[in-house]
Design a protein around this motif. Structure first.
Motif, PDB file in Angstrom:
ATOM      1  N   ASN A 104       0.845  -1.193   0.000  1.00  6.08           N
ATOM      2  CA  ASN A 104       0.000   0.000   0.000  1.00  6.08           C
ATOM      3  C   ASN A 104       0.881   1.243   0.000  1.00  6.08           C
ATOM      4  O   ASN A 104       1.819   1.342   0.799  1.00  6.08           O
ATOM      5  CB  ASN A 104      -0.913  -0.008   1.241  1.00  6.08           C
TER       6      ASN A 104
ATOM      7  N   SER B 225       0.587   5.417   0.227  1.00  9.63           N
ATOM      8  CA  SER B 225      -0.281   6.567   0.508  1.00  9.63           C
ATOM      9  C   SER B 225       0.460   7.837   0.120  1.00  9.63           C
ATOM     10  O   SER B 225       1.570   8.089   0.598  1.00  9.63           O
ATOM     11  CB  SER B 225      -0.658   6.601   1.997  1.00  9.63           C
TER      12      SER B 225
ATOM     13  N   THR C  30      -5.912  15.856   0.064  1.00  9.44           N
ATOM     14  CA  THR C  30      -6.193  14.639   0.817  1.00  9.44           C
ATOM     15  C   THR C  30      -5.151  13.590   0.465  1.00  9.44           C
ATOM     16  O   THR C  30      -4.364  13.760  -0.475  1.00  9.44           O
ATOM     17  CB  THR C  30      -7.602  14.100   0.500  1.00  9.44           C
ATOM     18  N   TYR C  31      -5.153  12.516   1.238  1.00  9.27           N
ATOM     19  CA  TYR C  31      -4.254  11.404   0.956  1.00  9.27           C
ATOM     20  C   TYR C  31      -4.965  10.388   0.061  1.00  9.27           C
ATOM     21  O   TYR C  31      -6.118  10.024   0.311  1.00  9.27           O
ATOM     22  CB  TYR C  31      -3.802  10.727   2.253  1.00  9.27           C
TER      23      TYR C  31
ATOM     24  N   ASN D 241      -4.648   6.522  -1.796  1.00  7.69           N
ATOM     25  CA  ASN D 241      -3.961   5.247  -1.671  1.00  7.69           C
ATOM     26  C   ASN D 241      -3.919   4.513  -3.003  1.00  7.69           C
ATOM     27  O   ASN D 241      -4.911   4.469  -3.740  1.00  7.69           O
ATOM     28  CB  ASN D 241      -4.672   4.365  -0.640  1.00  7.69           C
TER      29      ASN D 241
ATOM     30  N   TYR E 126      -8.843   2.983   2.693  1.00 10.21           N
ATOM     31  CA  TYR E 126      -7.638   3.199   3.494  1.00 10.21           C
ATOM     32  C   TYR E 126      -7.325   1.897   4.235  1.00 10.21           C
ATOM     33  O   TYR E 126      -7.456   1.803   5.449  1.00 10.21           O
ATOM     34  CB  TYR E 126      -7.837   4.351   4.474  1.00 10.21           C
TER      35      TYR E 126
ATOM     36  N   ASN F  97      -5.677  -1.512   5.943  1.00 13.72           N
ATOM     37  CA  ASN F  97      -4.527  -1.831   6.783  1.00 13.72           C
ATOM     38  C   ASN F  97      -4.230  -3.331   6.810  1.00 13.72           C
ATOM     39  O   ASN F  97      -3.218  -3.752   7.375  1.00 13.72           O
ATOM     40  CB  ASN F  97      -4.765  -1.355   8.221  1.00 13.72           C
TER      41      ASN F  97
ATOM     42  N   ASP G 267     -10.562  -2.088   6.494  1.00 12.74           N
ATOM     43  CA  ASP G 267     -10.469  -0.661   6.210  1.00 12.74           C
ATOM     44  C   ASP G 267     -11.127   0.104   7.352  1.00 12.74           C
ATOM     45  O   ASP G 267     -12.346   0.063   7.519  1.00 12.74           O
ATOM     46  CB  ASP G 267     -11.172  -0.350   4.882  1.00 12.74           C
ATOM     47  N   SER G 268     -10.308   0.779   8.163  1.00 10.77           N
ATOM     48  CA  SER G 268     -10.811   1.602   9.276  1.00 10.77           C
ATOM     49  C   SER G 268     -11.733   0.820  10.197  1.00 10.77           C
ATOM     50  O   SER G 268     -12.780   1.311  10.629  1.00 10.77           O
ATOM     51  CB  SER G 268     -11.539   2.839   8.729  1.00 10.77           C
TER      52      SER G 268
END
Length: 731
Positions: free
Chosen positions: A125, A127, A135-136, A138, A165, A167, A181-182
């Motif tokens: 990933n 970013s 903004t970021y 991905n 986003y 992880n 994701d989150s």
């Protein structure tokens, strides 16, 4: 179960617990009798103590989390101190069969791995900040590697990351993919099309793993750790309540011989099967921190990431845990240490000492399961400890947290460790705050040992009092002449808190001769000063000290405390350290905090006193002292390093601190401020009183006084009578 029971002589135990006859010397202090040490007797279970060996990581990189495949373990790693051109994040592959480790070329942050015919694949990933969109964004790539860890190909996976986003990534055998994701879990097709969210009653999902029968489970670690069963057909995850699992679970892992491996915060790693949890690894006596990911290897050993935190940084170590052989256990010199609770400062030094010690091991026996955490009481643990003590269970080392040191010391249980220090040619007193050790003496003996502290004092505007110790009468004179509207303490302080800030128990108790003077005019005046503080109705006022609305600011002189005093509470005004008032102006009035360090004692019956001194000295080593956490170390060189970050504007990032007074921005400390604190610490001669029995008596009686149920004179008389009785019982 392997138990190690050290030698014990009942006659000596009876003498030490019931008291021995004493001869008085010319000072009036009883001379301690001598008896031949016979060996401590604490029974120690060593059957779950594994061996922890550190695995070297590529230079500069620290392990973060595991992404296992069948033949290799992929680790997300980060550079703890990257320079401008250094890679901040990358991946490391650990070959299970050979133990070989290789740092991979970075393609971002690895968030998952899977086995392939060629070798394995890693999803990376990346970013990036988009200035146009503010903004970021991905993006990602799926990189394939051969069995020799060489990169074969790379596939763009930007579609998988669109609007996400993630992880954690997990690939199912049929090609479908799960993405965390989150805290939410999503299912994607093999061609990266989002199918939908896996919903249910498990929130905060951070990873996915496959169980014994091929069932998929989701792991959640936001708050309390929990586990859920995934049903892909129903697109649902169901929280599982596993029968028999330990309290406070912290992690779950797949297991071949059990339903799951489960770890907890206090004890260790368990194998959970058919509703029964079997303890496999005892964290403390395996020299392992309880937190951090753990992964089982096919040979029965484990990989574990051990995180470590200090005020200035966080880093981690990769450990290989293997079961000890019976021969290793039989050849060990075991030193027992008893503590009511697994205090982190203590377990840390135990881990570090045992990993580097070839001559002996210190094994902890704690009473954590007897503590009433919900009620905040130690009574059950204390009762259990004393029941074992009376029945003949004596440790080599005792941690005094929660225990009555005075009662135990008067039974001649402890050795004076000071001669061991004096006879050690490698120990240099000039390198330490020796006044800290001297503050811990009782009847001229160094029985208590500590290795970190806080410096506490009262600060006041210099226009009211100069720097240095003060008496109660000097304080009373200033209080009697305070400007109208000024209070003794801050607006949020009630009389009980003000008395706590002003009461130096050692000034009213002579422990050496077992007498007290709580009925003295000084103590009565102190009660009256504290009672002049408004009982309610005043809110916290951050500018009370600058604006002459409050006189005394009770402070702990750690890093943040310095910044608070200098730039916030006494901004642009001179202030003095006056300490805790005492009748003889002992030292500079400052106090070493008793709660910041576990106080340890050496058993008079231990056969391993030289080894115990080596452990005490290790606690004062550079390695331990420079990791003192939020407390002040005792080693002078380490004290300088302890305060250095607070002089660094980059570390403070503008110095933004938040508390009950609201957030504020403070500049860094100056070297002169640091020197002032260290010089002040060198002038302290007393440690905070920590006898729970006497403190309880004072708090009970003063509560009645502050509520108006008795006069100051009656309160002082009641405390005098009750404490006198207690002291006479100890004599």
């Amino acid at each position: 179960m392997k138990k190690i029971i050290l030698v014990f002589t009942a006659v000596i135990l009876v003498l030490s617990l019931c008291g021995c006859s004493k001869q008085e010397d010319n000072s009036g202090i009883a001379e301690r009798p001598y008896h031949e040490p016979t060996g401590a007797t604490m029974e120690v279970d060593f059957s779950h103590a594994w061996k922890a060996e550190e695995i070297a990581m590529p230079d500069g990189f620290q392990p973060n989390c595991f992404y296992p495949t069948e033949n290799a373990v992929i680790m997300n790693v980060y550079n703890i101190n990257p320079q401008d051109d250094d890679v901040a994040n990358s991946g490391v592959v650990y070959d299970i069969a050979s133990g070989e480790m290789k740092l991979l070329e970075s393609h971002g942050v690895p968030i998952g791995a899977t086995e392939t015919d060629e070798g394995f694949q890693i999803l990376w990933n990346v970013s990036r900040y988009d200035e146009t969109e503010n903004t970021y964004l991905n993006t990602g790539s799926l990189v394939t590697y051969d069995k020799n860890f060489q990169e074969i190909s790379s596939e763009d996976k930007s579609g998988l990351f669109e609007g996400a986003y993630p992880n954690f990534w997990y690939q199912i055998e049929d090609g479908r993919q799960l993405l965390c994701d989150s805290g939410r879990l999503y299912l994607y097709s093999a061609d990266d099309t989002k199918i939908g969210q896996i919903t249910g009653n498990l929130s905060g999902i951070t990873s996915v793993f496959e169980g014994n029968g091929g069932q998929l489970y989701a792991f959640a670690n936001w708050g309390d750790a929990s586990i859920g069963e995934i049903d892909l057909d129903e697109m649902k995850v169901t929280l599982l309540h596993l029968e028999g699992e330990p309290d406070n679970p912290s992690n779950y892992a797949p297991a071949k011989d059990y339903d799951f491996y489960v770890t907890d915060d206090y004890h260790g790693l368990y194998g959970l099967k058919n509703g029964t949890a079997e303890l496999l690894i005892d964290w403390v006596n395996s020299d392992v921190e309880s937190y951090g990911d753990i992964f089982p290897l096919s040979d029965g050993s484990f990989l574990k990431i051990e995180p470590e935190y200090t005020p200035t940084r966080m880093f981690s170590t990769l450990l290989h845990l293997t079961k000890r052989t019976q021969e290793e256990i039989d050849n060990m010199k075991i030193i027992s240490l008893a503590a009511l609770t697994q205090r982190s400062e203590l377990t840390y030094v135990l881990r570090k000492f045992n990993r580097q010690s070839d001559s002996c091991r210190i094994v902890l026996k704690d009473y954590e399961d007897k503590l009433s955490h919900s009620e905040g009481t130690w009574d059950n643990a204390i009762n259990e400890f004393f029941n074992e003590l009376i029945s003949g269970t004596i440790p080599d080392i005792l941690c005094l947290d929660g225990l009555d040191y005075l009662a135990l010391s008067n039974k001649n249980m402890f050795e004076d460790w000071y001669p061991y220090m004096k006879n050690d040619p490698d120990f240099h007193e000039e390198e330490y705050l020796m006044n800290f050790f001297d503050s811990l003496t009782y009847q001229g003996r160094h029985e208590r040992f500590g290795f970190q502290t806080y410096v506490t004092t009262n600060a006041v505007k210099s226009q009211y009092l100069p720097e240095g110790a003060i008496t109660v009468q000097e304080l009373a004179e200033v209080v009697d002449n305070m400007p109208e509207g000024m209070t003794v303490g801050g607006g949020a302080d009630e009389p009980e808190r003000v008395l706590h800030y002003l009461l130096d128990y050692a000034d009213y108790i002579d422990l050496d001769n077992h007498t007290c003077r709580f009925n003295s005019p000084d103590f009565i005046k102190l009660l009256e000063i504290a009672n002049s503080q408004p009982k309610s109705g005043l809110s916290a006022d951050s500018k009370a000290w600058v604006n002459d609305k409050a006189l005394l600011k009770y402070s702990s002189l750690h890093g943040n405390g310095i910044l608070d005093l200098e730039y916030f509470f006494f901004k642009d005004t001179d202030y003095s350290f006056v300490g805790i008032p005492n009748s003889e102006k002992v030292g500079n009035g400052g106090i070493f905090d008793a709660a910041s360090s576990p106080f340890l004692t050496m058993s008079a019956d231990s056969l391993y006193k030289d080894e115990i001194w080596k452990f005490f000295k290790f606690c004062l080593s550079e390695e331990i002292q420079e990791r003192a956490g939020y407390s002040m170390p005792i080693r002078l060189e380490a004290i300088q390093k302890y305060y250095e970050p607070y002089t660094d504007a980059d570390y403070l990032s503008g110095g933004s601190w938040g508390d009950s007074y609201g957030s504020r921005s403070l500049p860094p400390a100056t070297p002169e401020m640091i020197d002032r604190i260290i010089d002040y610490a060198k002038g302290i001669s007393r440690v905070q009183f920590d006898n729970p029995k006497i403190i309880d008596i004072v708090e009970e009686e003063t509560e009645m006084y502050f509520s108006g149920d008795q006069t100051a004179e009656k309160c002082a008389e009641m405390i005098q009578n009750r404490v006198s009785l207690y002291l006479s019982e100890q004599n």
